[in-house]
Enzyme design. Structure first.
Site, PDB file in Angstrom:
ATOM      1  N   ASN A  46       0.819  -1.210   0.000  1.00  0.00           N
ATOM      2  CA  ASN A  46       0.000   0.000   0.000  1.00  0.00           C
ATOM      3  C   ASN A  46       0.858   1.266   0.000  1.00  0.00           C
ATOM      4  O   ASN A  46       0.349   2.361   0.206  1.00  0.00           O
ATOM      5  CB  ASN A  46      -0.904   0.035   1.233  1.00  0.00           C
ATOM      6  CG  ASN A  46      -1.803  -1.171   1.320  1.00  0.00           C
ATOM      7  OD1 ASN A  46      -2.385  -1.592   0.328  1.00  0.00           O
ATOM      8  ND2 ASN A  46      -1.914  -1.758   2.509  1.00  0.00           N
ATOM      9  N   HIS A 132     -13.949  -1.369   6.443  1.00  0.00           N
ATOM     10  CA  HIS A 132     -12.807  -2.081   7.039  1.00  0.00           C
ATOM     11  C   HIS A 132     -13.154  -2.637   8.426  1.00  0.00           C
ATOM     12  O   HIS A 132     -13.950  -2.057   9.161  1.00  0.00           O
ATOM     13  CB  HIS A 132     -11.657  -1.074   7.167  1.00  0.00           C
ATOM     14  CG  HIS A 132     -10.341  -1.677   7.504  1.00  0.00           C
ATOM     15  ND1 HIS A 132      -9.841  -1.697   8.781  1.00  0.00           N
ATOM     16  CD2 HIS A 132      -9.401  -2.265   6.720  1.00  0.00           C
ATOM     17  CE1 HIS A 132      -8.639  -2.273   8.773  1.00  0.00           C
ATOM     18  NE2 HIS A 132      -8.356  -2.627   7.541  1.00  0.00           N
ATOM     19  N   GLU A 175     -15.768   4.588   3.663  1.00  0.00           N
ATOM     20  CA  GLU A 175     -14.397   4.793   3.206  1.00  0.00           C
ATOM     21  C   GLU A 175     -14.482   5.572   1.892  1.00  0.00           C
ATOM     22  O   GLU A 175     -15.475   5.463   1.184  1.00  0.00           O
ATOM     23  CB  GLU A 175     -13.719   3.436   2.941  1.00  0.00           C
ATOM     24  CG  GLU A 175     -13.510   2.624   4.190  1.00  0.00           C
ATOM     25  CD  GLU A 175     -12.882   1.255   3.900  1.00  0.00           C
ATOM     26  OE1 GLU A 175     -12.097   1.135   2.953  1.00  0.00           O
ATOM     27  OE2 GLU A 175     -13.194   0.315   4.645  1.00  0.00           O
ATOM     28  N   SER A 179     -10.853  -0.602   0.446  1.00  0.00           N
ATOM     29  CA  SER A 179      -9.537  -1.228   0.471  1.00  0.00           C
ATOM     30  C   SER A 179      -9.437  -2.512  -0.336  1.00  0.00           C
ATOM     31  O   SER A 179      -8.361  -2.862  -0.808  1.00  0.00           O
ATOM     32  CB  SER A 179      -9.114  -1.496   1.911  1.00  0.00           C
ATOM     33  OG  SER A 179     -10.064  -2.294   2.563  1.00  0.00           O
ATOM     34  N   ASP A 204     -13.185   7.430   6.113  1.00  0.00           N
ATOM     35  CA  ASP A 204     -11.872   6.808   6.268  1.00  0.00           C
ATOM     36  C   ASP A 204     -11.155   6.903   4.918  1.00  0.00           C
ATOM     37  O   ASP A 204     -11.602   6.319   3.933  1.00  0.00           O
ATOM     38  CB  ASP A 204     -12.071   5.347   6.705  1.00  0.00           C
ATOM     39  CG  ASP A 204     -10.751   4.589   6.921  1.00  0.00           C
ATOM     40  OD1 ASP A 204      -9.747   4.955   6.290  1.00  0.00           O
ATOM     41  OD2 ASP A 204     -10.753   3.613   7.696  1.00  0.00           O
ATOM     42  N   HIS A 207      -6.926   4.835   1.914  1.00  0.00           N
ATOM     43  CA  HIS A 207      -6.405   4.608   0.567  1.00  0.00           C
ATOM     44  C   HIS A 207      -6.608   5.804  -0.354  1.00  0.00           C
ATOM     45  O   HIS A 207      -6.344   5.719  -1.552  1.00  0.00           O
ATOM     46  CB  HIS A 207      -7.044   3.357  -0.046  1.00  0.00           C
ATOM     47  CG  HIS A 207      -6.781   2.127   0.766  1.00  0.00           C
ATOM     48  ND1 HIS A 207      -5.652   1.360   0.609  1.00  0.00           N
ATOM     49  CD2 HIS A 207      -7.474   1.569   1.794  1.00  0.00           C
ATOM     50  CE1 HIS A 207      -5.670   0.364   1.482  1.00  0.00           C
ATOM     51  NE2 HIS A 207      -6.775   0.466   2.219  1.00  0.00           N
ATOM     52  N   LYS A 238       0.009   3.966   4.601  1.00  0.00           N
ATOM     53  CA  LYS A 238      -0.202   3.541   3.215  1.00  0.00           C
ATOM     54  C   LYS A 238       0.505   4.510   2.268  1.00  0.00           C
ATOM     55  O   LYS A 238       1.731   4.526   2.269  1.00  0.00           O
ATOM     56  CB  LYS A 238      -1.684   3.353   2.988  1.00  0.00           C
ATOM     57  CG  LYS A 238      -2.081   2.068   3.727  1.00  0.00           C
ATOM     58  CD  LYS A 238      -3.509   1.837   3.974  1.00  0.00           C
ATOM     59  CE  LYS A 238      -3.632   0.532   4.758  1.00  0.00           C
ATOM     60  NZ  LYS A 238      -4.884   0.420   5.487  1.00  0.00           N
TER      61      LYS A 238
HETATM   62  C1  LIG Z   1      -5.405  -0.191   6.634  1.00  0.00           C
HETATM   63  C2  LIG Z   1      -6.709   0.381   7.021  1.00  0.00           C
HETATM   64  C3  LIG Z   1      -6.984   0.737   8.342  1.00  0.00           C
HETATM   65  C4  LIG Z   1      -6.050   0.395   9.464  1.00  0.00           C
HETATM   66  O1  LIG Z   1      -4.939   1.215   9.461  1.00  0.00           O
HETATM   67  P1  LIG Z   1      -3.598   0.706  10.189  1.00  0.00           P
HETATM   68  O2  LIG Z   1      -2.824   1.956  10.378  1.00  0.00           O
HETATM   69  O3  LIG Z   1      -2.965  -0.257   9.263  1.00  0.00           O
HETATM   70  O4  LIG Z   1      -4.023   0.088  11.481  1.00  0.00           O
HETATM   71  C5  LIG Z   1      -8.172   1.374   8.602  1.00  0.00           C
HETATM   72  N1  LIG Z   1      -9.072   1.611   7.632  1.00  0.00           N
HETATM   73  C6  LIG Z   1      -8.852   1.246   6.358  1.00  0.00           C
HETATM   74  C7  LIG Z   1      -9.886   1.530   5.323  1.00  0.00           C
HETATM   75  C8  LIG Z   1      -7.671   0.609   6.014  1.00  0.00           C
HETATM   76  O5  LIG Z   1      -7.465   0.222   4.758  1.00  0.00           O
END
Ligand SMILES: *Cc1c(COP(=O)(O)O)cnc(C)c1O
Length: 385
Positions: A46, A132, A175, A179, A204, A207, A238
């Site tokens: 990522n 997620h 999101e 993801s 969120d 990505h 990421k």
């Molecule tokens: C990766 C991810 C998380 C978690 O983040 P980390 O810092 O890896 O714990 C939360 N939400 C989404 C949509 C993700 O892809």
């Protein structure tokens, strides 16, 4: 009490058992697995903008290490609160066009802390079905009544909002870029909906940040909806090439979360070197749009190669490209076939995705050369025949 042996055997039988694969060497978008001397092209990372190996992040981390040492020693509310955390939060607030921001240990911790701080037993949460696991866990932890709407289906969300109107204050969580499927939430329509129903909206952008928006501010910047998003959450692990997470919003909201989000209060502050690397990444993402441009050119090239090679499935609008396979066993087999051709991609299997929709997930990063992308497209087209 769980019967370990039985559980493990059952999982093994349905190709559902996960295991760790140690990477013995990694760099420039290529990796080698322990016990296997082939160098593979990595399509599982990522680190979209290839910032984890960027000299600006490395030297920022090195300087912070020299200045502060390794660990931050305490939670932010004790003695772990360093200037670099505040500089990072200011930079994030600016990136997200918000008054303020707050950092968390990780994205998982952010979601597990923010949601229960905001809603409780008498409230409602409307959550996209493909959100997620960390969002889902935050929702469950809150004790609020959880209503899951069909993925990206705002008509369904609207029906549910109407049905539940008057049942208490509501939080909507989505999101911006999903993801596993790489598809994009229709944020403008969603903001209109949340305003009509007077809900709080959390997005969120794990990505989205760094990859989308003229300044890398994510899909909320690209769609011009920053004002309508109450909580702009995202991660540093990421596209930003570091580790940790943040949420941006009003100064009042941050003051509240600092007092109520348990995963912020009861956890050690991010190590200074990590915060410094994140800060360098946020600055770089704003200052160098060419990083983003280069990534998007590579994404477009990979999709074009697949299309011209006859692939007709949906490749989505982002750097995350899902290739639907079906059963877990078949997906694992395709992963092996790809590996034999020098390509490292991962299979995403239930329970991460619904039964019967196991898929290969290709994520494109700025590391990939034209030769890498051509080799991967050729291999993928071959194994899909
Ligand atoms: C990766 C991810 C998380 C978690 O983040 P980390 O810092 O890896 O714990 C939360 N939400 C989404 C949509 C993700 O892809």
């Amino acid at each position: 009490m769980v019967d370990l042996k039985n559980w493990l055997n059952q999982q093994r039988e349905k190709d559902g058992l996960r295991s760790l694969r140690t990477v013995s060497h990694r760099g420039k978008g290529h990796l080698t697995l322990a016990g296997d001397d082939r160098e593979l092209i990595d399509f599982s990372s990522n680190d979209y903008l290839a910032l984890a190996e960027h000299p600006a992040l490395i030297s920022a981390a090195q300087n912070a290490l020299n200045q502060y040492g390794t660990g931050s020693g305490a939670s932010r509310l004790m003695s772990g609160d360093l200037a670099v955390h505040h500089e990072l939060e200011e930079a994030v607030a600016q990136l997200k066009s918000k008054e303020a921001a707050l950092t968390f240990g990780s994205g998982y911790m952010a979601n597990a802390g923010i949601i229960p701080a905001l809603v409780g037993r008498h409230d409602l949460i409307f959550s996209d079905r493909l959100n997620h696991a960390s969002i889902h866990d935050g929702c469950r932890l809150s004790g609020a009544h959880l209503v899951r709407f069909r993925h990206n289906d705002l008509n369904h969300l609207e029906d549910l909002l109407k049905e539940k109107q008057g049942h208490g204050p509501a939080l909507i969580v989505v999101e911006s870029i999903y993801s596993m499927d790489g598809d994009r939430c229709p944020l403008r329509e969603l903001v209109a909906l949340k305003e009509r129903f007077g809900c709080l909206l959390m997005v969120d952008e794990a990505h989205g940040t760094g990859v989308f928006g003229p300044n890398g501010g994510g899909v909320i910047e690209e769609d011009g909806v920053s004002t309508g998003v109450d909580l702009a959450m995202g991660t540093f692990g990421k596209a930003l090439g570091s580790y940790g997470a943040y949420v941006a919003g009003s100064a009042e909201m941050m003051e509240y979360l600092l007092n109520r989000a348990r995963s912020f209060i009861f956890s050690t502050a991010l190590p200074p070197a990590v915060a410094a690397a994140s800060l360098a990444a946020v600055q770089l993402v704003r200052a160098e749009p060419s990083l983003r441009r280069e990534l998007h050119e590579k994404i477009a090239l990979f999709k074009t190669l697949l299309r011209t090679g006859g692939y007709s499935g949906d490749l989505g609008p982002s750097q995350i490209i899902p290739v639907l396979i079906g059963e877990s066993g078949a997906a694992l087999h395709k992963v092996e076939l790809l590996r034999a051709q020098g390509i490292f991609a991962t299979a995403v299997r239930p329970p991460t995705v619904p039964d019967g929709t196991a898929r290969l997930r290709f994520s494109i990063t700025r590391h990939h050369s034209i030769a890498d992308l051509s080799q991967a497209a050729k291999a993928l087209l071959e194994i899909m025949e």
